[in-house]
Design an enzyme around this catalytic site. Structure first.
Site, PDB file in Angstrom:
ATOM      1  N   TYR A 218     -74.056  12.607  53.666  1.00 39.27           N
ATOM      2  CA  TYR A 218     -72.835  11.926  54.115  1.00 39.27           C
ATOM      3  C   TYR A 218     -72.243  11.012  53.041  1.00 39.27           C
ATOM      4  O   TYR A 218     -71.147  10.485  53.218  1.00 39.27           O
ATOM      5  CB  TYR A 218     -73.113  11.160  55.414  1.00 39.27           C
ATOM      6  CG  TYR A 218     -73.366  12.106  56.577  1.00 39.27           C
ATOM      7  CD1 TYR A 218     -72.324  12.537  57.392  1.00 39.27           C
ATOM      8  CD2 TYR A 218     -74.641  12.614  56.822  1.00 39.27           C
ATOM      9  CE1 TYR A 218     -72.543  13.433  58.435  1.00 39.27           C
ATOM     10  CE2 TYR A 218     -74.880  13.512  57.861  1.00 39.27           C
ATOM     11  CZ  TYR A 218     -73.820  13.911  58.660  1.00 39.27           C
ATOM     12  OH  TYR A 218     -74.051  14.808  59.674  1.00 39.27           O
ATOM     13  N   HIS A 376     -65.863  27.240  68.628  1.00 46.91           N
ATOM     14  CA  HIS A 376     -66.701  26.410  67.758  1.00 46.91           C
ATOM     15  C   HIS A 376     -67.241  27.243  66.589  1.00 46.91           C
ATOM     16  O   HIS A 376     -67.118  26.852  65.424  1.00 46.91           O
ATOM     17  CB  HIS A 376     -67.866  25.802  68.558  1.00 46.91           C
ATOM     18  CG  HIS A 376     -68.821  25.031  67.706  1.00 46.91           C
ATOM     19  ND1 HIS A 376     -68.745  23.667  67.535  1.00 46.91           N
ATOM     20  CD2 HIS A 376     -69.859  25.438  66.929  1.00 46.91           C
ATOM     21  CE1 HIS A 376     -69.689  23.267  66.701  1.00 46.91           C
ATOM     22  NE2 HIS A 376     -70.383  24.324  66.324  1.00 46.91           N
ATOM     23  N   GLU A 377     -67.836  28.390  66.907  1.00 46.08           N
ATOM     24  CA  GLU A 377     -68.427  29.226  65.852  1.00 46.08           C
ATOM     25  C   GLU A 377     -67.349  29.772  64.921  1.00 46.08           C
ATOM     26  O   GLU A 377     -67.527  29.849  63.707  1.00 46.08           O
ATOM     27  CB  GLU A 377     -69.237  30.366  66.455  1.00 46.08           C
ATOM     28  CG  GLU A 377     -70.420  29.923  67.332  1.00 46.08           C
ATOM     29  CD  GLU A 377     -71.398  29.005  66.623  1.00 46.08           C
ATOM     30  OE1 GLU A 377     -71.378  28.907  65.394  1.00 46.08           O
ATOM     31  OE2 GLU A 377     -72.188  28.347  67.335  1.00 46.08           O
ATOM     32  N   GLU A 404     -68.651  20.907  61.834  1.00 45.19           N
ATOM     33  CA  GLU A 404     -68.824  21.045  63.281  1.00 45.19           C
ATOM     34  C   GLU A 404     -67.537  20.765  64.052  1.00 45.19           C
ATOM     35  O   GLU A 404     -67.411  21.141  65.217  1.00 45.19           O
ATOM     36  CB  GLU A 404     -69.926  20.106  63.770  1.00 45.19           C
ATOM     37  CG  GLU A 404     -71.292  20.367  63.168  1.00 45.19           C
ATOM     38  CD  GLU A 404     -71.745  21.806  63.330  1.00 45.19           C
ATOM     39  OE1 GLU A 404     -71.261  22.481  64.259  1.00 45.19           O
ATOM     40  OE2 GLU A 404     -72.559  22.260  62.512  1.00 45.19           O
ATOM     41  N   HIS A 507     -82.918  22.544  68.110  1.00 46.08           N
ATOM     42  CA  HIS A 507     -82.782  22.014  66.751  1.00 46.08           C
ATOM     43  C   HIS A 507     -84.053  21.365  66.222  1.00 46.08           C
ATOM     44  O   HIS A 507     -84.178  21.189  65.013  1.00 46.08           O
ATOM     45  CB  HIS A 507     -81.617  21.029  66.707  1.00 46.08           C
ATOM     46  CG  HIS A 507     -80.318  21.670  67.136  1.00 46.08           C
ATOM     47  ND1 HIS A 507     -80.089  22.056  68.444  1.00 46.08           N
ATOM     48  CD2 HIS A 507     -79.223  22.039  66.451  1.00 46.08           C
ATOM     49  CE1 HIS A 507     -78.896  22.610  68.535  1.00 46.08           C
ATOM     50  NE2 HIS A 507     -78.346  22.621  67.343  1.00 46.08           N
ATOM     51  N   ARG A 516     -74.759  15.459  62.787  1.00 42.90           N
ATOM     52  CA  ARG A 516     -73.466  16.093  62.523  1.00 42.90           C
ATOM     53  C   ARG A 516     -72.657  16.301  63.799  1.00 42.90           C
ATOM     54  O   ARG A 516     -71.433  16.251  63.770  1.00 42.90           O
ATOM     55  CB  ARG A 516     -73.686  17.432  61.823  1.00 42.90           C
ATOM     56  CG  ARG A 516     -74.576  18.377  62.602  1.00 42.90           C
ATOM     57  CD  ARG A 516     -74.938  19.612  61.784  1.00 42.90           C
ATOM     58  NE  ARG A 516     -75.573  19.220  60.507  1.00 42.90           N
ATOM     59  CZ  ARG A 516     -75.886  20.081  59.551  1.00 42.90           C
ATOM     60  NH1 ARG A 516     -75.646  21.365  59.722  1.00 42.90           N
ATOM     61  NH2 ARG A 516     -76.449  19.670  58.433  1.00 42.90           N
TER      62      ARG A 516
END
Ligand code: D0W
Ligand code: ZN
EC number: 3.4.-.-
Length: 696
Positions: A218, A376-377, A404, A507, A516
């Site tokens: 970041y 989203h994808e 994202e 995850h 994220r």
């Protein structure tokens, strides 16, 4: 491995130059020559490794696992050698900031360094990761009284959590998943953490642990403080939503099961992790009878197909003047769960680093939620396509949160009632305050409910990586965070010696960073607000559809977005943010603005309610009703997962007796043990083969 041989040649060249000059290479022209040479090779190596990963993820066989491992190994070699060559340049003193940034990215290895210096640890790390992913992806929950009937996470358990309002059935699905998956991961994760930290520390001694490495992406010195500030600004929104939903759930499930001042039992929120509450819209709809946002039933009755959902999403990108999905995408992607093999069902988007091969892998179902996930994808794919001209090290988001935010940002427009009407998903749209509140509620159940979860996932992992959370406290600390931030409690007591609930979220075993997503939920509203202004929208933010203006206005918004995406990570993220928003800081204000009418409404509704929750409250726990086993001496109740698991939970050991005649518990089914056997076989064979063939 031609690429590897040639890069070895480059190493010699660089070393030779260094020996002759006895100093670092200062020429920026040589620097650029290296970069472009590196770039071509990286594209080839990464392509091969993505293909191997794709093949494994879409067909979980031993053979594919071995091929994937070999490709990973080659990629790690390549990264390490490239970093070594790059370090022969005096890049820290280069004048060209872009070139300097490229070198920095190539020399900063993450966990890759480990793969060369510590061959044995590297294998152990890869094997553990593969094993954890496999346990998660193939985990199944079998019916207590019919062990041959087993449920997979997608679609069976997700549907179970989403579609029924039976307290005990929900509890079975919630608990079963944790028994089946978490417990099998518990002993693997600590070693994984240790190996990951070792690797990161060897790569860059400045990074004290894996969490520090993840945060470095970041490039923000006070990142953690900024996050905490954002979260604190958003907390009142969440607490209001929480109090209102709790009130509605009390009406549904009874005052005895849910306390007016306690946390909410985690299995009642329509989602396995209580992270998105959209599925309980029917229980909390503010104005039944007004425009309802239940678009899924409309999709089903109109005969929508998965293919149509992907086309609609692609159409929106085109409409905004963005790049449409290439033919390759339609030919190579996996849109539905195959019937004939095990795959990783968790949705994902793939860049193959060769400018046109891009793919989505998803076990899609026809639903509004999956339509949003498809956007989203596709947002990830759009980023890949927009920055494909950048050198490989810049083919990233401005920061991970940017990547994202793209698809979600567009889905904010697609989800508006007026837009849904234009794509045939809503027949009538009433323009009044009550319909607005219904709509905002449906959005809040997705966006506001997610915030504390998005924030706590990596609070937990950062704590694990930096050692402040130890294996002995993994599960307690997880629930401390879950209760503190989300205001939820487990429906049945946890057994901290055996349970590993964080492992039940993809995850964690897949080792995908999560902050994220929290960052993205903030950014997407900032971007939405700015693009709404560009596209000529006036009036309340939640009514904005950036595709609703004139052709010129639409084009202006699309162009701004494209310009930011094209930058990739070539500059620090505030520069990228400035392109769209004109400002350089993350801000929670746009989410607050978007939901303001709902916040006002909730405050009204919550008069007399206590905002927040008493951390110490736990739900009633009836042994019989929750399929538990009461010890023969009556001393305690043993959870189904603890029965016949080889560990004595009753003082009189009665939970481990008469095991063959007792119906198999939720974990017990044949399916789970088959999976575990398969996983251990994979690992054994991997270790054996790699030792023989690949150790230099
Ligand atoms: C990738 N990652 C997968 C999948 C699943 C996104 C996810 C979070 C959330 C709701 C090769 C590779 C990366 C992409 C890249 C991951 C999803 C459903 C949606 C949080 C929830 C929501 C948005 C986010 C969750 C993703 N590629 N989402 O790995 O280029 O880095 O495909 O895990 O609307 O908890 O479900 O982010 O796409
Ligand atoms: Zn994503």
């Amino acid at each position: 491995m031609p690429a590897q041989k040639e890069i070895l040649y480059l190493v010699f060249l660089a070393l030779a130059v260094r020996t002759v000059r006895l100093q670092l290479i200062g020429s920026e022209d040589h620097g650029w020559a290296f970069i472009w040479d590196y770039n071509g090779r990286a594209e080839q190596v990464y392509y091969d490794s993505m293909v191997a990963r794709w093949n494994y993820n879409t067909n979980l066989t031993l053979e594919n696992s071995l091929k994937q491992d070999e490709a990973n190994f080659i990629e790690a070699h390549f990264d390490k050698q490239a970093a070594q060559i790059a370090s022969n340049f005096d890049w820290q003193n280069f004048n060209n900031t872009t070139l300097k940034r490229l070198f920095r990215k190539i020399t900063l290895l993450g966990t890759a360094v480990n793969h060369i210096d510590q061959a044995r640890e590297a294998r152990e790390y890869n094997n553990l990761l593969a094993e954890m992913r496999l346990i998660y992806s193939t985990g199944k929950v079998c019916e207590y009284h019919n062990p041959s009937s087993c449920l997979s996470l997608n679609p069976d358990l997700s549907d179970c959590l989403a579609n029924n309002h039976n307290y005990d059935r929900l509890r079975f699905c919630w608990e079963g998943w944790r028994d089946a998956v978490g417990r099998k991961l518990k002993d693997k994760y600590p070693r994984f953490v240790e190996l990951s930290n070792q690797a990161v520390h060897q790569g860059v001694p400045n990074w004290t642990d894996t969490g520090a490495y993840w945060r470095s992406w970041y490039e923000t010195a006070d990142f953690q403080e900024q996050l905490e500030n954002l979260y604190n600004q958003l907390k009142p929104l969440y607490n209001n939503l929480h109090a209102y939903v709790r009130k509605k759930l009390r009406e549904q499930y009874g005052q005895d099961k849910i306390s007016a001042t306690g946390p909410i039992p985690a299995h009642l929120l329509g989602n396995m992790w209580s992270q998105s509450w959209s599925n309980i819209y029917d229980l909390v709809e503010p104005y039944p009878g007004k425009t309802s946002i239940d678009v899924t039933s409309k999709m089903l009755s109109d005969g929508w197909t998965v293919d149509r959902m992907f086309r609609i999403s692609d159409d929106f990108f085109k409409e905004m003047g963005l790049i449409e999905m290439p033919q390759n995408f339609w030919d190579n992607s996996m849109f539905v769960k195959p019937a004939d093999r095990e795959v990783v069902c968790h949705a994902s988007a793939w860049d193959f680093y060769n400018a046109h091969d891009v793919r989505i892998k998803m076990c899609s179902n026809v639903s509004m939620q999956d339509l949003v996930t498809i956007h989203h994808e596709m947002g990830h794919i759009e980023y890949y396509l927009q920055y494909k001209h950048q050198p490989v090290p810049f083919r990233r988001g401005g920061n991970p949160g940017f990547h994202e935010a793209v698809g979600d940002l567009l889905a904010l427009s697609v989800s508006t009632p007026t837009h849904l009407q234009t794509i045939g998903l809503l027949d009538t749209v009433e323009d009044d305050n009550e319909s607005d509140i219904n709509f905002l509620m449906s959005m809040a159940l997705d966006k506001i409910s997610f915030l504390p979860f998005g924030y706590l996932m990596d609070q937990w992992r950062w704590g694990v990586f930096n050692g402040s959370i130890t294996p002995a406290t993994y599960n307690q600390e997880w629930w401390k965070l879950r209760t503190r931030y989300q205001g939820i409690v487990p429906p049945v007591p946890r057994n901290n010696d055996k349970d590993f609930d964080p492992g039940c979220k993809y995850h964690v075993p897949a080792n995908h960073p999560y902050m994220r997503y929290f960052v993205s939920y903030v950014l997407q509203f900032q971007f939405h607000k700015a693009l709404c202004e560009t596209s000529g929208h006036t009036g309340p933010l939640h009514k904005c559809d950036i595709s609703a203006g004139t052709e010129a206005q639409k084009a202006a918004a699309g162009e701004k977005l494209a310009r930011m995406l094209q930058m990739g990570s070539s500059q620090e993220w505030p520069d990228a943010m400035e392109v769209i928003t004109g400002q350089r800081d993350m801000s929670a204000q746009p989410i607050v603005d978007y939901f303001q009418p709902l916040i006002d409404w909730l405050e009204q509704q919550n008069q007399g309610e206590t905002l927040g929750w008493d951390d110490t409250w736990t739900p009633p726990y009836d042994c019989e009703a929750t399929d538990g086993f009461t010890c023969k001496d009556g001393s305690r109740c043993v959870r189904p997962g603890d029965r016949c698991d080889g560990v004595n939970d009753c003082a009189d050991k009665s939970d481990e007796q008469n095991c063959s005649i007792v119906p198999t518990g939720p974990t017990g089914g044949a399916a789970v043990s088959t999976v575990t056997n398969f996983a251990s076989t994979v690992v054994c064979v991997l270790v054996a083969l790699l030792m023989v063939n690949l150790v230099p």
